[in-house]
Design a protein around this motif. Structure first.
Motif, PDB file in Angstrom:
ATOM      1  N   PHE A 101       0.828  -1.211   0.000  1.00 41.15           N
ATOM      2  CA  PHE A 101       0.000   0.000   0.000  1.00 41.15           C
ATOM      3  C   PHE A 101       0.859   1.256   0.000  1.00 41.15           C
ATOM      4  N   ALA A 102       2.039   1.182   0.599  1.00 38.78           N
ATOM      5  CA  ALA A 102       2.942   2.332   0.576  1.00 38.78           C
ATOM      6  C   ALA A 102       3.401   2.628  -0.848  1.00 38.78           C
TER       7      ALA A 102
ATOM      8  N   ALA B 207       0.520   4.256  -2.671  1.00 42.21           N
ATOM      9  CA  ALA B 207       0.306   5.641  -2.228  1.00 42.21           C
ATOM     10  C   ALA B 207       1.377   6.571  -2.786  1.00 42.21           C
TER      11      ALA B 207
ATOM     12  N   VAL C  66       0.596   7.186  -6.557  1.00 43.27           N
ATOM     13  CA  VAL C  66      -0.490   8.145  -6.799  1.00 43.27           C
ATOM     14  C   VAL C  66      -0.035   9.560  -6.464  1.00 43.27           C
ATOM     15  N   ASN C  67       0.698   9.699  -5.376  1.00 39.19           N
ATOM     16  CA  ASN C  67       1.160  11.028  -4.970  1.00 39.19           C
ATOM     17  C   ASN C  67       2.090  11.628  -6.020  1.00 39.19           C
TER      18      ASN C  67
ATOM     19  N   ILE D  17      -3.946  10.826   0.570  1.00 43.69           N
ATOM     20  CA  ILE D  17      -2.849  10.294  -0.233  1.00 43.69           C
ATOM     21  C   ILE D  17      -1.527  10.937   0.161  1.00 43.69           C
ATOM     22  N   LYS D  18      -1.518  12.248   0.333  1.00 49.36           N
ATOM     23  CA  LYS D  18      -0.282  12.933   0.707  1.00 49.36           C
ATOM     24  C   LYS D  18       0.208  12.467   2.068  1.00 49.36           C
TER      25      LYS D  18
ATOM     26  N   LEU E 128      -0.575   9.406   3.506  1.00 54.19           N
ATOM     27  CA  LEU E 128      -0.201   7.989   3.421  1.00 54.19           C
ATOM     28  C   LEU E 128       1.110   7.790   2.679  1.00 54.19           C
ATOM     29  N   ALA E 129       1.414   8.656   1.696  1.00 47.60           N
ATOM     30  CA  ALA E 129       2.666   8.524   0.951  1.00 47.60           C
ATOM     31  C   ALA E 129       3.884   8.722   1.834  1.00 47.60           C
TER      32      ALA E 129
ATOM     33  N   LEU F 105       2.976   5.533   5.407  1.00 45.75           N
ATOM     34  CA  LEU F 105       3.054   4.100   5.133  1.00 45.75           C
ATOM     35  C   LEU F 105       4.485   3.616   4.882  1.00 45.75           C
TER      36      LEU F 105
END
Length: 488
Positions: A40-41, A44, A47-48, A234-235, A237-238, A241
């Motif tokens: 998931f990291a 994330a 996407v970021n 997202i910002k 979690l990036a 994570l």
């Protein structure tokens, strides 16, 4: 009585882990959790960097339009948009003589076919590519400004963020000789008459018509709150994570008292697993998008290419995780007790003890070449590069201390001498085997009395050793001569 000290030249025997069974399961559970968080990291971070970074967004958009299949799909979209704005058959009929005005409709169809063929060529020109790049950059900057809460208004276009393709339509219309008619339609749509006409149609059909053509809506005001929440998540979690995944790996290695090298190797394989799972997720998502969401089969090739380009950064991140994991596995192997690892440490011991500055310089040069190459996003950013420098320095320092304890008397020529001694021993064993086989054959022939000449068997064994590379050409010829002379 004290146990005999182990010779430095002998590989130390690896002690079995004495970790309690319960702690062993706990450490394995931490590794599993670290892999899940790591996947998931990676998503994330992708996407970021892909969606919320203007430069990456613009570069990806440029690559999209440069793809031939996507050019064809966008060209068809622009042709449909252009011919929906301009009644080409009516325009042709107005300029054709009355005797042939019946050919206006077929001519319009022919012009539409020609436009579909010309559109990809128009899109490939530098003017259109630059216009597309500028339109994407402008739309992305506006989108980020709104999503980050930096504006009190949603946009200047009725609460919508729009990617404007008007310039591309103008270029296509100019190539087809329809620019004047297209601009005339646009001016009417933007005037008061067009406003009244659009209002009547919207009231009758219950739909919203744009005042200009060639626009792709990226965000509407009704979606703003949800989009802003997603961007904030997202910002966050990036950053969070990857940090959690790193701390989980550190915790697992710290808990593995007595077998931390094995835990370090497991961490490397976990990084490889994270990269492979990210690649698998990309493939499954691609199949879902293409097969489930694309209804027109003719659009599937373009969507496949668009998805591949749009997720290229995700693929780069996955390959980076696999590469870093393999590096960690190799580092753990180098610190291990296999015969090959001990031989490598013995060969490096003199250089690490007497010329460590050259070792650091060589490692720095290798890292510099990787940074100049820049195969992964992390090799093009300052903070990750600083982290690589620190880890590389710590690794060399640790390896130097290990080799100093294991091989304090190793000299620079020892490794080469060892290789030559091993090769000489191997050749000696080979010749001993030949002599033994020859003696056995001779004895068997003497005992048998009538067993006959044994040269054929000796020659066959000699040829077999030559084919396997044990004997050189000169050695093979010399031994063959001896056998033949003995038989004579």
């Amino acid at each position: 009585m004290e146990p005999a000290a182990q010779s430095p030249s002998e590989p130390p025997t690896e002690t079995l882990p004495t970790t309690p069974h319960k702690r062993h399961w706990t450490i394995n559970a931490i590794f599993v959790l670290a892999v899940i968080v790591g996947v998931f990291a990676v998503l994330a971070v992708w996407v970021n960097r892909q969606v919320l970074n203007t430069d990456n967004w613009t570069n990806t958009s440029s690559r999209l339009l440069a793809d031939p299949k996507i050019e064809a799909a966008v060209g068809n979209l622009l042709v449909n948009e252009l011919f929906s704005q301009v009644d080409v058959a009516k325009e042709l009929k107005s300029v054709l003589p009355s005797e042939v005005d019946g050919l206006a409709a077929p001519a319009a169809d022919g012009l539409r076919t020609l436009a579909i063929q010309i559109a990809p060529q128009v899109l490939a020109t530098s003017e259109v590519q630059n216009a597309w790049r500028g339109a994407n950059r402008t739309a992305q900057i506006e989108l980020l400004r709104i999503l980050k809460g930096g504006s009190n208004t949603i946009s200047t276009n009725n609460g919508e963020v729009t990617l404007q393709l008007h310039t591309l339509l103008v270029q296509l219309a100019a190539q087809l000789g329809l620019q004047q008619q297209f601009e005339s339609v646009q001016s009417k749509l933007q005037g008061s008459t067009g406003e009244v006409a659009r209002g009547a149609v919207q009231e009758k059909l219950g739909v919203k018509l744009p005042p200009t053509s060639g626009g792709i809506v990226l965000l509407r005001s009704s979606q703003l709150k949800t989009a802003q929440d997603i961007v904030k998540a997202i910002k966050g979690l990036a950053v969070v994570l990857p940090l959690i995944a790193l701390l989980l790996f550190v915790l697992a290695i710290w808990l593995a008292d007595g077998w931390r090298r094995v835990a370090l190797r497991t961490s490397g394989w976990c990084l490889v697993g994270i990269g492979l799972l990210a690649v698998l997720a990309r493939r499954l998502l691609s199949n879902y998008v293409v097969n489930s969401l694309v209804k027109d089969p003719s659009n599937k090739p373009a969507v496949q290419h668009a998805f591949a380009i749009g997720t290229s950064l995700l693929y780069d991140l996955a390959i980076a995780m696999i590469t870093y994991g393999l590096v960690v596995v190799v580092a753990a192997w180098l610190a291990g007790h296999t015969r090959a690892a001990v031989a490598v440490r013995r060969a490096l011991a003199p250089s690490l003890r007497e010329h460590v500055q050259y070792v650091y310089a060589a490692a720095a040069l290798a890292l510099l070449l990787v940074v100049v190459w820049g195969p992964f996003p992390s090799t093009r950013e300052v903070l990750p590069i600083v982290g690589f420098v620190i880890l590389l320095g710590l690794g060399i320092h640790t390896l130097r201390g290990m080799t100093a304890r294991e091989f304090p008397d190793a000299q620079l020529g020892d490794f080469a001498h060892g290789i030559r001694a091993w090769y000489a021993a191997r050749r000696h064993a080979t010749f001993s085997a030949i002599s033994a086989a020859r003696s056995t054959s001779t004895a068997a022939a003497a005992v048998g009395g009538s067993a006959g000449d044994t040269r054929i068997g000796d020659l066959e064994r000699l040829a077999s050793l030559h084919e396997r590379g044990v004997l050189t050409d000169e050695e093979f010829r010399a031994q063959k001569t001896v056998l033949l002379q003995r038989g004579a």
